[in-house]
Design an enzyme around this catalytic site. Structure first.
Site, mmCIF file in Angstrom:
data_model
loop_
_atom_site.group_PDB
_atom_site.id
_atom_site.type_symbol
_atom_site.label_atom_id
_atom_site.label_comp_id
_atom_site.label_asym_id
_atom_site.label_seq_id
_atom_site.Cartn_x
_atom_site.Cartn_y
_atom_site.Cartn_z
ATOM 1 N N GLY A 35 -17.826 3.307 -9.163
ATOM 2 C CA GLY A 35 -16.602 3.729 -9.835
ATOM 3 C C GLY A 35 -16.778 3.837 -11.331
ATOM 4 O O GLY A 35 -17.595 3.132 -11.924
ATOM 5 N N HIS A 252 -8.880 -3.409 -2.548
ATOM 6 C CA HIS A 252 -10.337 -3.324 -2.484
ATOM 7 C C HIS A 252 -11.044 -4.408 -3.295
ATOM 8 O O HIS A 252 -12.238 -4.576 -3.168
ATOM 9 C CB HIS A 252 -10.763 -1.942 -2.988
ATOM 10 C CG HIS A 252 -12.178 -1.578 -2.708
ATOM 11 N ND1 HIS A 252 -12.739 -1.656 -1.444
ATOM 12 C CD2 HIS A 252 -13.168 -1.125 -3.531
ATOM 13 C CE1 HIS A 252 -14.004 -1.258 -1.506
ATOM 14 N NE2 HIS A 252 -14.284 -0.942 -2.752
ATOM 15 N N TRP A 253 -10.288 -5.141 -4.124
ATOM 16 C CA TRP A 253 -10.889 -6.107 -5.045
ATOM 17 C C TRP A 253 -10.447 -7.529 -4.722
ATOM 18 O O TRP A 253 -9.739 -8.159 -5.494
ATOM 19 C CB TRP A 253 -10.489 -5.746 -6.474
ATOM 20 C CG TRP A 253 -11.460 -4.882 -7.207
ATOM 21 C CD1 TRP A 253 -12.577 -4.295 -6.717
ATOM 22 C CD2 TRP A 253 -11.378 -4.511 -8.596
ATOM 23 N NE1 TRP A 253 -13.211 -3.569 -7.696
ATOM 24 C CE2 TRP A 253 -12.487 -3.691 -8.858
ATOM 25 C CE3 TRP A 253 -10.466 -4.776 -9.611
ATOM 26 C CZ2 TRP A 253 -12.721 -3.142 -10.121
ATOM 27 C CZ3 TRP A 253 -10.700 -4.230 -10.863
ATOM 28 C CH2 TRP A 253 -11.817 -3.430 -11.119
#
Length: 271
Positions: A35, A252-253
């Site tokens: 990312g 997602h984290w």
């Protein structure tokens, strides 16, 4: 936050990999995901102190193409490239055995490194790991579609960087997106070539999961829009020594959105 010491190593291809670290004790290598703007420190800032306090040597590499490591243009960013350059740098840094903690792409790198160097990894901690399905399977995920941006263009700005970070988190965690985090990742993103994203090439490692004999701890957000939480079952079914935990209202984290719980559960697993 603990003071980070930096070192830089030349690896194959003439590339350079930056490694930061803090603390003493058994090595725990935190491998960040992909990312725009990603780096070791920015992805794991909420975890460093807890692991140092627990008696671990926290190792934070910047992958090739990220952070302050080399960012070559005109090449494919393959999983093998990420893995080989990172492993070379870690060995040069004096690490011959470590716990590997990987998020997303970093989880795929941790798996590949364990398959390539079975005695290197002591245990694996994987947060929404990638590379356990065909690349095209990830392209249909809603989070991937939301990541389409003007990254790499002259009009890429702080607002766009903030939006991209927001895609990674559940809406209830957006308060964690500070101006400092946005600025930190934006400074990295401005130095990255588009190739880091558009020429990333990852295989499907799921047929080889049974080869991983090390203890594995898998953590996943139920609302992850990038790597489906259902993939946790691949590890439970195919690997001999696995525990898994899923968090509701989490994207997602996991290590960011559920930092306190993540730190507590993983330290307990490592002990």
């Amino acid at each position: 936050m603990a003071t980070l010491k930096s070192a830089r190593y030349r690896v194959s291809g003439g590339h350079e990999i930056e490694i930061r670290e803090a603390g003493t004790g058994p090595a725990v290598v935190f491998i960040h995901g992909s990312g725009p703007g990603a780096s070791g420190a920015s992805n794991f800032r909420g975890n460093i102190d807890a692991f140092v306090a627990a008696g671990f040597r926290v190792v934070l590499p910047d992958l090739i193409g990220y952070g302050t490591s080399s960012k070559p243009e005109g090449i494919d960013y393959t999983l093998q490239l990420f893995t080989d350059t990172l492993h070379e740098a870690l060995v040069a840094h004096g690490i011959d055995r470590a716990v590997l903690v990987g998020n997303s792409l970093g989880g795929g790198i941790a798996l590949q490194m364990t398959l390539d160097h079975p005695t290197f990894a002591e245990k694996l901690v994987l947060m929404a790991p990638g590379c356990v399905a065909e690349r095209e399977a990830y392209f249909v995920m809603p989070g991937i579609a939301k990541m389409v941006s003007n990254f790499g263009g002259a009009d890429f700005n702080l607002d766009e960087q903030r939006r991209l970070i927001g895609n990674l988190l559940h809406a209830e965690a957006h308060h964690l997106i500070t101006d400092e985090l946005v600025a930190e990742r934006f400074e990295v993103a401005r130095t990255q070539p588009k190739d880091v994203i558009v020429r990333m090439r990852t295989p499907d490692l799921s047929p080889r999961l049974g080869e991983v004999k090390q203890p594995i701890f898998v953590l996943w957000g139920l609302d992850d829009e990038f790597c489906p939480e259902s993939h946790a079952r691949l590890f439970l079914e195919r690997c001999p020594n696995v525990r898994a935990i899923t968090f509701a209202h989490t994207g997602h984290w996991v290590q960011v959105e559920r930092a306190a719980e993540f730190n507590r559960y993983v330290v307990e697993f490592l002990r």
